[in-house]
Design an enzyme around this catalytic site. Sequence first.
Site, PDB file in Angstrom:
ATOM      1  N   CYS A 318       0.824  -1.217   0.000  1.00 23.75           N
ATOM      2  CA  CYS A 318       0.000   0.000   0.000  1.00 23.75           C
ATOM      3  C   CYS A 318       0.852   1.258   0.000  1.00 23.75           C
ATOM      4  O   CYS A 318       1.851   1.328   0.723  1.00 23.75           O
ATOM      5  CB  CYS A 318      -0.849   0.080   1.266  1.00 23.75           C
ATOM      6  N   ASP A 351      -7.128  -6.123   8.633  1.00 25.74           N
ATOM      7  CA  ASP A 351      -6.700  -6.314   7.241  1.00 25.74           C
ATOM      8  C   ASP A 351      -5.453  -5.499   6.910  1.00 25.74           C
ATOM      9  O   ASP A 351      -5.490  -4.275   6.886  1.00 25.74           O
ATOM     10  CB  ASP A 351      -7.863  -5.891   6.320  1.00 25.74           C
ATOM     11  N   TYR A 398       3.491 -10.101  -6.681  1.00 24.47           N
ATOM     12  CA  TYR A 398       2.489  -9.647  -5.709  1.00 24.47           C
ATOM     13  C   TYR A 398       2.298  -8.152  -5.936  1.00 24.47           C
ATOM     14  O   TYR A 398       3.281  -7.403  -5.965  1.00 24.47           O
ATOM     15  CB  TYR A 398       2.982  -9.910  -4.280  1.00 24.47           C
ATOM     16  N   GLY A 400      -0.394  -4.495  -5.371  1.00 23.21           N
ATOM     17  CA  GLY A 400      -1.545  -3.846  -4.761  1.00 23.21           C
ATOM     18  C   GLY A 400      -2.677  -3.760  -5.771  1.00 23.21           C
ATOM     19  O   GLY A 400      -2.425  -3.636  -6.973  1.00 23.21           O
ATOM     20  N   ARG A 416     -12.348   0.675  -6.923  1.00 26.49           N
ATOM     21  CA  ARG A 416     -11.982   0.508  -5.510  1.00 26.49           C
ATOM     22  C   ARG A 416     -11.288   1.762  -4.986  1.00 26.49           C
ATOM     23  O   ARG A 416     -11.409   2.112  -3.817  1.00 26.49           O
ATOM     24  CB  ARG A 416     -11.063  -0.705  -5.380  1.00 26.49           C
TER      25      ARG A 416
END
Length: 502
Positions: A318, A351, A398, A400, A416
């Site tokens: 993030c 989370d 991987y 975001g 989102r």
Amino acid sequence: MHKFFASLSDQGLMLTYSDVRLRTTYSEVLPPDANLASRISRNVELRVPLISSPMDTVTTASMAIAMAEAGGIGVVHRGLSPEAQAKEIARVKNHLNARIEAPITVQQDETVSDVLTMRERKRYRFHSFPVLDGDGKVVGLVTGSDFDFCQNLNAPVRSIMTPLADLTVGQPGMGPREAFDLMNRQKKKVLLLIGENARLAGLYAFSDMKRIFARAEGQQSEFNVDAKGQLRVAAAVGVGEKALERAALLSRKHCDVFHIDTAHGDSRGVIETLKTLKAQYPDVDIIAGNVSSGDSAKRLADAGADGILVGQGPGSICTTRVIAGIGVPQVSAIYDCVRAIEGSGVPIVADGGIGNSGDMVIALAVGASTVMLGRLLAGTEEAPGETRFLNGMQVKDYRGMGSLGAMRESSASRERYGQASVLPQKLVPEGVEGIVPYRGPVRSVLDQYLGGIRSGMGYIGARTVSELSDRAEIFRITNAGLAESHPHDIAITTEAPNYQRS
Ligand code: XMP
């Protein structure tokens, strides 16, 4: 715990995982005896408090199956078309067959040889068949041992079967757990469900049930299944009209939980979508997020959320906090949200930002009911994407969901982050793209995390996840304390399976 957080918040000080530790105390709990059962939402139970993130490099059906088989749950991401996402949900729900709704039957007058030939021709792996008369009524059951000890292959099946009157049977509505207990007590390998007029309503096979319910040797949990014995699964649906379209498709596949996943959960769109979904799908739990303050959590709980996700910007990929300047360090955020909705019965999902099992224990101790994992699962076999070699190391991608790559590929990712109508060249990412080391099958990774949580519960004397938050005492540590917490003054020569320094 309250005094600790109250005095911090008086100073405007917020803390995260590496800032705190938990005090040990007298314990009568050994780690293997700790019960990890929890809930993702009001009505959806988990056997272990772990959830996989709705991210396109973390959760599709393979991860969701592995998570549910470990006792947790996966949230299938929505970077897929609604149809493709519904297929993933169906794959999870159809993975196990606890109850066989339409068992293969034989007629009482067929010969043993006919049945054996049919079994071989159709390559059935099972040996037990309910036996019917000419009117379709059940008259008995024939099993592998009946065939093994049969002397005359030309005899009718009725001559070797166990007649209905001598069988243990269940009612048509009998659930898999009740059936499993009955079969265990009576040592029955097959249980027929018989309805009115001796009609066959289904069948349970002990070998399948054992896989689902019995704790296999060396495993730390049981499968997480619904009332029908199918693995539980959740799906991200997002906000607005598109969320409603997705939900309609997913509910047909019996998805257990819908997740209104947005970067800012305390917003009109989320609350309206939540109310509409709650009214349309009273039998599906709806979780929503993400938020990071008590007020926001309370608004979602009041609007009917069955579970709330806490975490704005703590995730490993993030950049929201750096780009937008918002967000609360995760441990304080969890505590604030837990306290704001205390007594409501709505569980909190912690989370993002979890780096090891110690962080999981802290999140649960502060009052979260479960933790959601992205990075820690992204390197496993079950995560989407191929493994590749980089500088001699096996890695997986991987990224975001707010990274440029994810936003360019999927309108769901743009939505989102509130950028549905932004031109591709003007997108403002709130996440990054990277790689993580390949870590093999997720089951062995999860076993390490579950072992770590059990260990924490043992040190604190907590038998259950809720006892953990009742008993835990938290304190702040200094940078020196953090350095002391990690291995120090040594070069590690043999890596441990549960410790990676980032
Ligand atoms: P971890 O630390 O487990 O975090 O890798 C996973 C969680 O991070 C959130 N997420 C994002 N947050 N920008 C963000 O600010 C992003 O691009 C992004 N992608 C995922 C999400 O809540 C996930 O569960």
